[in-house]
Structure formats: structure tokens, C-alpha cells
Write a protein that holds these residues in place. Structure first.
Motif, mmCIF file in Angstrom:
data_model
loop_
_atom_site.group_PDB
_atom_site.id
_atom_site.type_symbol
_atom_site.label_atom_id
_atom_site.label_comp_id
_atom_site.label_asym_id
_atom_site.label_seq_id
_atom_site.Cartn_x
_atom_site.Cartn_y
_atom_site.Cartn_z
ATOM 1 N N PHE A 54 0.808 -1.214 0.000
ATOM 2 C CA PHE A 54 0.000 0.000 0.000
ATOM 3 C C PHE A 54 0.846 1.272 0.000
ATOM 4 O O PHE A 54 0.364 2.331 -0.364
ATOM 5 N N GLU A 55 2.072 1.158 0.429
ATOM 6 C CA GLU A 55 2.958 2.320 0.528
ATOM 7 C C GLU A 55 3.770 2.565 -0.738
ATOM 8 O O GLU A 55 4.366 3.625 -0.894
ATOM 9 N N ASP A 56 3.790 1.608 -1.655
ATOM 10 C CA ASP A 56 4.608 1.700 -2.856
ATOM 11 C C ASP A 56 3.911 2.531 -3.936
ATOM 12 O O ASP A 56 2.832 2.155 -4.401
ATOM 13 N N PRO A 57 4.496 3.661 -4.353
ATOM 14 C CA PRO A 57 3.857 4.500 -5.373
ATOM 15 C C PRO A 57 3.645 3.785 -6.708
ATOM 16 O O PRO A 57 2.646 4.026 -7.387
ATOM 17 N N GLU A 58 4.560 2.909 -7.085
ATOM 18 C CA GLU A 58 4.405 2.188 -8.352
ATOM 19 C C GLU A 58 3.241 1.210 -8.278
ATOM 20 O O GLU A 58 2.478 1.064 -9.233
ATOM 21 N N ASN A 59 3.057 0.545 -7.152
ATOM 22 C CA ASN A 59 1.891 -0.324 -6.968
ATOM 23 C C ASN A 59 0.605 0.483 -7.085
ATOM 24 O O ASN A 59 -0.361 0.045 -7.707
ATOM 25 N N ALA A 60 0.587 1.644 -6.462
ATOM 26 C CA ALA A 60 -0.599 2.497 -6.529
ATOM 27 C C ALA A 60 -0.922 2.850 -7.981
ATOM 28 O O ALA A 60 -2.079 2.785 -8.410
ATOM 29 N N ARG A 61 0.090 3.205 -8.748
ATOM 30 C CA ARG A 61 -0.117 3.574 -10.148
ATOM 31 C C ARG A 61 -0.623 2.374 -10.950
ATOM 32 O O ARG A 61 -1.618 2.474 -11.674
ATOM 33 N N LEU A 62 0.032 1.235 -10.846
ATOM 34 C CA LEU A 62 -0.316 0.075 -11.659
ATOM 35 C C LEU A 62 -1.698 -0.474 -11.340
ATOM 36 O O LEU A 62 -2.343 -1.086 -12.197
#
Length: 182
Positions: A32-40
Motif C-alpha cells: 500500500f505504501e509503494d507508489p508504483e503499486n498504486a499507479r499500476l
């Protein structure tokens, strides 16, 4: 056809999928803290640990969805989640989503986890169709879904507004007769 009230443990060579619990939150926080995960994943919402604990603590009592933690067998570490949701009982279908912590990405764990949970949808639950959406800026996930047998059905144009730009989402599905049983 069964509902999602039974929370199975599914075992593969490299991963175990088991019911997710509140105790998994510390391991899942990097997801939940990873910006790339949020984007994808198109995740606009920011989560805090108490909210996540409440969410994951309530998953075991839900009979309309199946939330499983992805555990790497070699280490016993929770590296993600695999979910069957949006159950449509009348049409014997549901949606699928999967997400990993940064440490779990790019090692083939998602491919096996996808095969395990989709196999359960067809063989264990008797569903006919499993579908998902994948954003245009996530070609790695699309290739993984295709490798698992999903086929593109169409495009939801401009489905996501991400940092001021509209992003298409491809709807993909797999049907029970297409699922390899061996």
C-alpha cells in the motif's frame, strides 16, 4: 455451486494461498505504501494501518468474496494478496485481482498464485467465468494474465484518471471450458 464462505488454503510449488487475516497487515503494508503499486493498480486511496487491520480482520466473515494472502513457501513470508470478488451468482462469474509487495514482484509468484486461485474458481466453486481489468500502463501484468489463459475482451476507454491523464483499461476473462485441468 458454492459461495465464498469457505476460505480454502491452496498450495502450489512456490506459494501458498491462505485466508488473509489482520495479522498479515505488517507484511502487506509495503504493498500500500509503494507508489508504483498504486499507479499500476489505479489505487487513489491512502490507507492507514488501523483501517487496514479492520479491513483484513473482517475478510474471514465475508461470503461474497474470497481474500487470500499469498505466502512464499520458501520463506513463509506474506508477499501479496489474491482476491475473487464481485461474485455474480446468477451468471456464475466473478472478478479477480492480485497485488504484491515490492519484494514479491518479478519472481513468478504471481503466475502461480493466479493459476491456483483461478483453478479454485473453476474446479472448487464451479464458476463459468473469471474476469479482470488491467490498465494500459501495466503491460507486465497483462502478459502474466495472458500466460495464465486470460483473453482480452475489450477496452474501457479512459477508465482511470491518473495524475491528470486518462488511461484505458482492458477487460480480460477466462472461461471454465478454456481452463486447463492438468
Amino acid at each position: 455451486m458454492a459461495d465464498f464462505s469457505h476460505k480454502p488454503t491452496l498450495t502450489g510449488e512456490r506459494v501458498i494461498l491462505r485466508p488473509v487475516t489482520e495479522a498479515d497487515v505488517p507484511a502487506l503494508l509495503p504493498m500500500f505504501e509503494d507508489p508504483e503499486n498504486a499507479r499500476l493498480t489505479g489505487m487513489h486511496t491512502e490507507f492507514d494501518e488501523p483501517a487496514l487491520r479492520a479491513w483484513y480482520g473482517s475478510r474471514g466473515s465475508r461470503d461474497d468474496r474470497l481474500d487470500l494472502a499469498v505466502v512464499e513457501r520458501a520463506t513463509g513470508t506474506v508477499v501479496g494478496e489474491a482476491v475473487l470478488t464481485e461474485w455474480d451468482e446468477a451468471n456464475e462469474s466473478c472478478a479477480f485481482r492480485i497485488c504484491f509487495t515490492p519484494a514479491g514482484i518479478g519472481r513468478g509468484l504471481g503466475t502461480e498464485a493466479t493459476r491456483l486461485i483461478v483453478g479454485h474458481a473453476f474446479e472448487g466453486l464451479g464458476l463459468h467465468r473469471v474476469w479482470l481489468e488491467v490498465y494500459a500502463f501495466n503491460p507486465r501484468a497483462r502478459r502474466a494474465y495472458e500466460k495464465a489463459g486470460f483473453t482480452a475482451e475489450g477496452v474501457l476507454r479512459g477508465a482511470l484518471l491518473w495524475e491528470g491523464e486518462r488511461v484505458d483499461a482492458t477487460v480480460m476473462s477466462i472461461l471454465a471450458p478454456e481452463w486447463p485441468t492438468t
